[in-house]
Design an enzyme around this catalytic site. Sequence first.
Site, PDB file in Angstrom:
ATOM      1  N   SER A 236      36.155  44.152  30.335  1.00  0.00           N
ATOM      2  CA  SER A 236      37.595  43.973  30.252  1.00  0.00           C
ATOM      3  C   SER A 236      38.096  43.713  28.846  1.00  0.00           C
ATOM      4  CB  SER A 236      38.035  42.826  31.164  1.00  0.00           C
ATOM      5  OG  SER A 236      37.442  41.601  30.759  1.00  0.00           O
ATOM      6  N   HIS A 264      36.887  45.461  37.010  1.00  0.00           N
ATOM      7  CA  HIS A 264      37.725  46.428  36.313  1.00  0.00           C
ATOM      8  C   HIS A 264      37.254  47.869  36.487  1.00  0.00           C
ATOM      9  CE1 HIS A 264      40.311  43.578  34.106  1.00  0.00           C
ATOM     10  NE2 HIS A 264      39.258  42.783  34.178  1.00  0.00           N
ATOM     11  N   LYS A 296      43.244  43.545  41.179  1.00  0.00           N
ATOM     12  CA  LYS A 296      43.479  44.642  40.240  1.00  0.00           C
ATOM     13  C   LYS A 296      43.786  45.917  41.013  1.00  0.00           C
ATOM     14  CE  LYS A 296      40.705  41.980  37.087  1.00  0.00           C
ATOM     15  NZ  LYS A 296      40.605  40.798  37.973  1.00  0.00           N
TER      16      LYS A 296
END
Length: 446
Positions: A236, A264, A296
């Site tokens: 990230s 991610h 996310k």
Amino acid sequence: MGIGEQFRQQLAAKALQRQIDRAGRQEDQRKTASLSGAPRSTGGLKPELARFETLPAYQQMLAMQEMRNRLDIESPFFRVHDGQAGDTTVIEGRSYINFASYNYLGSSGAAEVNAAAKAAIDRYGTSASASRMVAGERPVQRELEQALASCYGVDDALALVSGHATNVTVIGYLFGPNDLIVHDALAHNSIVQGAQLSGAKRLSFPHNDWAALDELLSRVRGEYQRVLIAIEGLYSMDGDYPELERFIEIKRRHGAFLMVDEAHSLGVLGATGRGIAEHAGIDSREVDIWMGTMSKTLGGCGGYIAGSQPLIDLLRHFAPGFLYSVGLSPALAAASLASLQRMLAGPERVARLRERGRYFLKQAQAAGLDTGHSAGYAVIPVITGSSLKAAQWSNALFEAGINAQPIFYPAVEEKAARLRFFICSTHTVEQIDATIAVLARLNGRS
């Protein structure tokens, strides 16, 4: 700004940086002494030490605030947003191009995701109200877990209420003092915290350097009972990813467990967004522990573990962060389930995200910006080389109607201070071009 003023600011920044460094070292020493069981002072009662403002970390925070005040830099943090965050956001009534959201595929706020969450609220209320073991489960919680397991092609999955807490409780529970945890040098704080909680020996290896990991384990593997290798699917801070097949080969040869944090990379890597295993063309069952977050790509909140049935059964019955914590809110479970279904049904969104990320990377590099090791998959840093410049550039972007957050020392080394851009599939080419134009001006190019 004249040369004399620039020099004054540099001197002030360096002097205050020394204050921050000193406070940080004191905090590190305090934590190290606590972890090592070092004897405490026996010099008598000191009432002042029972105040939070005497902690070195608080002094470090004050020094950072003083630096901003002396250099007349507005804090870019904790701004209040109104409405949903995606490629744009509204702050104090003004709309901004937004690069500070993990809403990679635009699922948070999507009509079908909102509808699923609302229906779950109408049916189940807003909270599970207690631990799933003692209060029972809701169908939507298990439906989400089964969908995650199917996505990964593994036996089962477990949903928890926090991504950070998922790593902490799972690593902390599964491993102990006779074990070894080795992690990438840039691993997320939650991995480090979990390793510290476990009581296992903790070692790091240079970022993405599988050869260094192999050499390390060749030296020390025999000293420990169980070994965990912890890496991430997409990092990230830097936006790069590991050679997964190399780490699988190493874990096999050294008899270790391999854990991959996909916070991610789910929804970002792979043709259909299934993550780094799909991206690398590897059977997901080659990895022992898949971890991810639902805040996310999955448009909700919480964390999950996917893997073999013995792993999930063990965690379901004994992992403290699941057993002693409230169950995932049915509304959030429904939102994440709908987001996962949306991702799998719409691979064109994953393709668009990949196109936008690569476009941003290409344009940034053409403008002479330092993007580090980013591969152009959703996470792209622009390295400024100093915390001062990162703050100044962030505020200049903000004045131009662009929201992008800086990353300062001590989160990264001072020379690696940066702005960090999170790309969404909903970003437009025009938004990216406008942003690069401002960055190019700040970098002394036009």
